[in-house]
Scaffold this motif. Sequence first.
Motif, mmCIF file in Angstrom:
data_model
loop_
_atom_site.group_PDB
_atom_site.id
_atom_site.type_symbol
_atom_site.label_atom_id
_atom_site.label_comp_id
_atom_site.label_asym_id
_atom_site.label_seq_id
_atom_site.Cartn_x
_atom_site.Cartn_y
_atom_site.Cartn_z
ATOM 1 N N ASN A 229 46.707 38.946 38.315
ATOM 2 C CA ASN A 229 48.007 39.714 38.520
ATOM 3 C C ASN A 229 48.192 39.962 39.959
ATOM 4 O O ASN A 229 49.561 39.926 40.414
ATOM 5 N N THR A 230 47.310 40.074 40.882
ATOM 6 C CA THR A 230 47.755 40.299 42.212
ATOM 7 C C THR A 230 47.317 39.128 42.977
ATOM 8 O O THR A 230 47.927 38.853 44.087
ATOM 9 N N LEU A 231 46.332 38.285 42.888
ATOM 10 C CA LEU A 231 46.175 36.959 43.612
ATOM 11 C C LEU A 231 45.413 37.560 44.796
ATOM 12 O O LEU A 231 45.388 36.978 45.969
ATOM 13 N N ASP A 232 44.898 38.855 44.992
ATOM 14 C CA ASP A 232 44.496 39.482 46.330
ATOM 15 C C ASP A 232 43.160 39.938 45.917
ATOM 16 O O ASP A 232 42.970 41.019 45.071
ATOM 17 N N TYR A 233 41.988 39.666 46.426
ATOM 18 C CA TYR A 233 40.644 40.179 46.181
ATOM 19 C C TYR A 233 40.661 41.453 46.541
ATOM 20 O O TYR A 233 40.178 42.359 45.745
ATOM 21 N N GLN A 234 41.104 42.026 47.650
ATOM 22 C CA GLN A 234 40.927 43.449 48.198
ATOM 23 C C GLN A 234 41.796 44.287 47.282
ATOM 24 O O GLN A 234 41.111 45.358 46.804
ATOM 25 N N TYR A 235 42.949 44.054 46.970
ATOM 26 C CA TYR A 235 43.826 44.833 46.140
ATOM 27 C C TYR A 235 43.185 44.951 44.692
ATOM 28 O O TYR A 235 43.036 46.011 44.031
ATOM 29 N N ALA A 236 42.941 43.795 44.127
ATOM 30 C CA ALA A 236 42.046 43.706 42.819
ATOM 31 C C ALA A 236 40.997 44.579 42.789
ATOM 32 O O ALA A 236 40.672 45.170 41.742
ATOM 33 N N ALA A 237 40.116 44.414 43.670
ATOM 34 C CA ALA A 237 38.838 45.236 44.061
ATOM 35 C C ALA A 237 39.138 46.636 43.821
ATOM 36 O O ALA A 237 38.483 47.467 42.958
ATOM 37 N N LYS A 238 40.068 47.123 44.641
ATOM 38 C CA LYS A 238 40.262 48.540 44.761
ATOM 39 C C LYS A 238 40.875 48.781 43.531
ATOM 40 O O LYS A 238 40.513 50.103 42.864
ATOM 41 N N LYS A 239 41.744 48.531 42.948
ATOM 42 C CA LYS A 239 42.342 48.588 41.446
ATOM 43 C C LYS A 239 41.328 48.716 40.506
ATOM 44 O O LYS A 239 41.409 49.250 39.468
ATOM 45 N N SER A 240 40.383 47.832 40.476
ATOM 46 C CA SER A 240 39.313 47.632 39.605
ATOM 47 C C SER A 240 38.236 48.635 39.902
ATOM 48 O O SER A 240 37.084 49.083 39.092
ATOM 49 N N GLY A 241 38.255 49.317 41.180
ATOM 50 C CA GLY A 241 37.209 50.318 41.387
ATOM 51 C C GLY A 241 35.830 49.810 41.792
ATOM 52 O O GLY A 241 35.082 50.220 41.345
ATOM 53 N N MET A 242 36.001 48.741 42.508
ATOM 54 C CA MET A 242 34.679 47.987 43.109
ATOM 55 C C MET A 242 35.015 47.497 44.464
ATOM 56 O O MET A 242 36.232 47.504 44.575
#
Length: 94
Positions: free
Chosen positions: A14-27
Amino acid sequence: MDFKQTIAFVNLANTLDYQYAAKKSGMTVDELVRTIKSLEEELNIKLIRPEGGVVELTEIGAKSLPLITEIAQKHAKLLSVVADYRKKRSGRSS
């Protein structure tokens, strides 16, 4: 397939952004990459195609996204129902 994998994939897709997705996923980003690779290995398909710093979904990744999103949502709902149940049970014990 576990909840951590589904959430990581949905967030990245949904974000196509590793850093944002990681933060949102708590990892961390490294954990996110490992988690996505683990999901891909389990399903024996490539869901994500990183292209020179840009993240793209593969064809099967795009087709799988609605189903994996539904799984993640159902799992979150299950956790909510269980948490509510536990809260009610602990309230009765007092």
